[in-house]
Design a protein around this motif. Structure first.
Motif, PDB file in Angstrom:
ATOM      1  N   ARG A 123     -34.610   5.001  39.258  1.00 38.71           N
ATOM      2  CA  ARG A 123     -34.478   6.142  39.669  1.00 38.71           C
ATOM      3  C   ARG A 123     -33.712   6.117  40.732  1.00 38.71           C
ATOM      4  O   ARG A 123     -34.184   5.706  41.940  1.00 38.71           O
ATOM      5  CB  ARG A 123     -35.928   7.038  39.742  1.00 38.71           C
ATOM      6  N   ALA A 124     -32.535   6.793  41.076  1.00 38.67           N
ATOM      7  CA  ALA A 124     -31.975   6.987  42.452  1.00 38.67           C
ATOM      8  C   ALA A 124     -32.665   8.101  43.193  1.00 38.67           C
ATOM      9  O   ALA A 124     -32.877   9.228  42.388  1.00 38.67           O
ATOM     10  CB  ALA A 124     -30.259   7.294  41.776  1.00 38.67           C
ATOM     11  N   LYS A 125     -33.104   7.723  44.378  1.00 41.10           N
ATOM     12  CA  LYS A 125     -33.732   8.931  45.026  1.00 41.10           C
ATOM     13  C   LYS A 125     -32.459   9.498  46.277  1.00 41.10           C
ATOM     14  O   LYS A 125     -31.849   8.870  46.469  1.00 41.10           O
ATOM     15  CB  LYS A 125     -34.974   8.244  45.752  1.00 41.10           C
ATOM     16  N   GLY A 126     -32.865  10.830  46.712  1.00 43.68           N
ATOM     17  CA  GLY A 126     -32.051  11.416  47.541  1.00 43.68           C
ATOM     18  C   GLY A 126     -32.278  12.790  47.673  1.00 43.68           C
ATOM     19  O   GLY A 126     -33.098  13.621  46.951  1.00 43.68           O
ATOM     20  N   MET A 127     -32.291  13.097  49.003  1.00 45.36           N
ATOM     21  CA  MET A 127     -32.849  14.612  49.548  1.00 45.36           C
ATOM     22  C   MET A 127     -31.585  15.195  49.975  1.00 45.36           C
ATOM     23  O   MET A 127     -30.635  14.336  50.770  1.00 45.36           O
ATOM     24  CB  MET A 127     -33.798  14.636  50.431  1.00 45.36           C
ATOM     25  N   ASP A 128     -31.366  16.347  49.689  1.00 42.65           N
ATOM     26  CA  ASP A 128     -30.219  17.297  50.684  1.00 42.65           C
ATOM     27  C   ASP A 128     -30.889  18.499  51.264  1.00 42.65           C
ATOM     28  O   ASP A 128     -31.298  19.444  50.542  1.00 42.65           O
ATOM     29  CB  ASP A 128     -29.262  17.737  49.658  1.00 42.65           C
ATOM     30  N   GLY A 129     -31.493  18.133  52.433  1.00 37.23           N
ATOM     31  CA  GLY A 129     -32.410  19.230  53.093  1.00 37.23           C
ATOM     32  C   GLY A 129     -33.661  19.134  52.374  1.00 37.23           C
ATOM     33  O   GLY A 129     -34.496  18.099  52.105  1.00 37.23           O
ATOM     34  N   VAL A 130     -34.166  20.257  51.850  1.00 36.85           N
ATOM     35  CA  VAL A 130     -35.243  20.341  50.888  1.00 36.85           C
ATOM     36  C   VAL A 130     -35.052  20.219  49.519  1.00 36.85           C
ATOM     37  O   VAL A 130     -36.006  20.124  48.958  1.00 36.85           O
ATOM     38  CB  VAL A 130     -35.901  21.844  51.418  1.00 36.85           C
ATOM     39  N   HIS A 131     -33.950  20.011  49.233  1.00 33.07           N
ATOM     40  CA  HIS A 131     -33.471  19.753  47.776  1.00 33.07           C
ATOM     41  C   HIS A 131     -33.507  18.320  47.274  1.00 33.07           C
ATOM     42  O   HIS A 131     -33.198  17.677  47.960  1.00 33.07           O
ATOM     43  CB  HIS A 131     -32.259  20.417  47.433  1.00 33.07           C
ATOM     44  N   ASP A 132     -34.406  18.025  46.305  1.00 35.14           N
ATOM     45  CA  ASP A 132     -34.541  16.903  45.660  1.00 35.14           C
ATOM     46  C   ASP A 132     -33.620  16.515  44.851  1.00 35.14           C
ATOM     47  O   ASP A 132     -33.285  17.085  43.770  1.00 35.14           O
ATOM     48  CB  ASP A 132     -35.986  16.419  45.106  1.00 35.14           C
ATOM     49  N   LEU A 133     -32.904  15.529  45.145  1.00 32.09           N
ATOM     50  CA  LEU A 133     -31.562  15.272  44.188  1.00 32.09           C
ATOM     51  C   LEU A 133     -31.855  13.925  43.507  1.00 32.09           C
ATOM     52  O   LEU A 133     -31.003  13.363  42.580  1.00 32.09           O
ATOM     53  CB  LEU A 133     -30.523  14.851  45.126  1.00 32.09           C
ATOM     54  N   SER A 134     -33.090  13.453  43.458  1.00 31.52           N
ATOM     55  CA  SER A 134     -33.473  12.193  42.620  1.00 31.52           C
ATOM     56  C   SER A 134     -33.188  12.576  41.129  1.00 31.52           C
ATOM     57  O   SER A 134     -33.480  13.588  40.648  1.00 31.52           O
ATOM     58  CB  SER A 134     -34.854  11.986  42.570  1.00 31.52           C
ATOM     59  N   THR A 135     -32.711  11.338  40.381  1.00 29.45           N
ATOM     60  CA  THR A 135     -32.266  11.395  39.060  1.00 29.45           C
ATOM     61  C   THR A 135     -32.638  10.243  38.557  1.00 29.45           C
ATOM     62  O   THR A 135     -32.458   8.935  39.142  1.00 29.45           O
ATOM     63  CB  THR A 135     -31.091  11.882  38.748  1.00 29.45           C
ATOM     64  N   ASP A 136     -32.879  10.102  37.207  1.00 23.43           N
ATOM     65  CA  ASP A 136     -32.817   8.574  36.290  1.00 23.43           C
ATOM     66  C   ASP A 136     -31.716   8.119  36.083  1.00 23.43           C
ATOM     67  O   ASP A 136     -30.569   8.950  36.020  1.00 23.43           O
ATOM     68  CB  ASP A 136     -33.606   8.770  34.938  1.00 23.43           C
ATOM     69  N   VAL A 137     -31.338   6.842  36.341  1.00 26.54           N
ATOM     70  CA  VAL A 137     -30.130   6.298  36.113  1.00 26.54           C
ATOM     71  C   VAL A 137     -30.337   5.303  35.011  1.00 26.54           C
ATOM     72  O   VAL A 137     -31.167   4.813  34.433  1.00 26.54           O
ATOM     73  CB  VAL A 137     -29.670   5.679  37.346  1.00 26.54           C
ATOM     74  N   TYR A 138     -29.079   4.973  34.284  1.00 24.21           N
ATOM     75  CA  TYR A 138     -29.086   4.267  33.277  1.00 24.21           C
ATOM     76  C   TYR A 138     -27.801   3.119  33.258  1.00 24.21           C
ATOM     77  O   TYR A 138     -26.856   3.382  34.195  1.00 24.21           O
ATOM     78  CB  TYR A 138     -28.600   5.051  31.931  1.00 24.21           C
TER      79      TYR A 138
END
Length: 80
Positions: free
Chosen positions: A62-77
Motif C-alpha cells: 500500500r502506497a500511503k500519502g496525505m494531501d491535507g485532510v485527504h487520504d491518498l493511500s492506495t493499493d499498488v501492484y
C-alpha cells in the motif's frame, strides 16, 4: 548429433525443487502515493517499472500519502 534441448534457468530451478527467481519489481520499496504515476495509482501499471499490467499484477503493498485532510493511500501492484 545434438544434445538435449536447453531449458530456461527459471524452469530448471523449478524442476530442481526451487522457486523461480522473483522479479526485482516486487522487492522495490513502495513509494509515497504522491510519487506514483497516474497509471500506477489506478492499479493499471507496475508501481516500480511502469509496465502496463495487461493480465493482472501481484499485490505489492500500500502506497500511503496525505494531501491535507485527504487520504491518498492506495493499493499498488507489481509485475507478475
Amino acid at each position: 548429433m545434438t544434445g538435449p534441448p536447453q531449458t530456461a534457468p527459471a524452469a530448471a530451478s523449478a524442476r530442481a525443487g526451487q522457486a523461480p527467481p522473483r522479479p526485482a519489481c516486487r522487492t522495490t520499496p513502495v513509494p509515497d502515493a504522491r510519487d506514483l504515476t497516474g497509471e500506477a495509482y489506478a492499479g493499471r501499471a507496475c508501481y516500480a517499472c511502469g509496465r502496463h499490467l495487461e493480465h493482472g499484477g501481484v499485490p505489492a503493498g500500500r502506497a500511503k500519502g496525505m494531501d491535507g485532510v485527504h487520504d491518498l493511500s492506495t493499493d499498488v501492484y507489481a509485475c507478475p
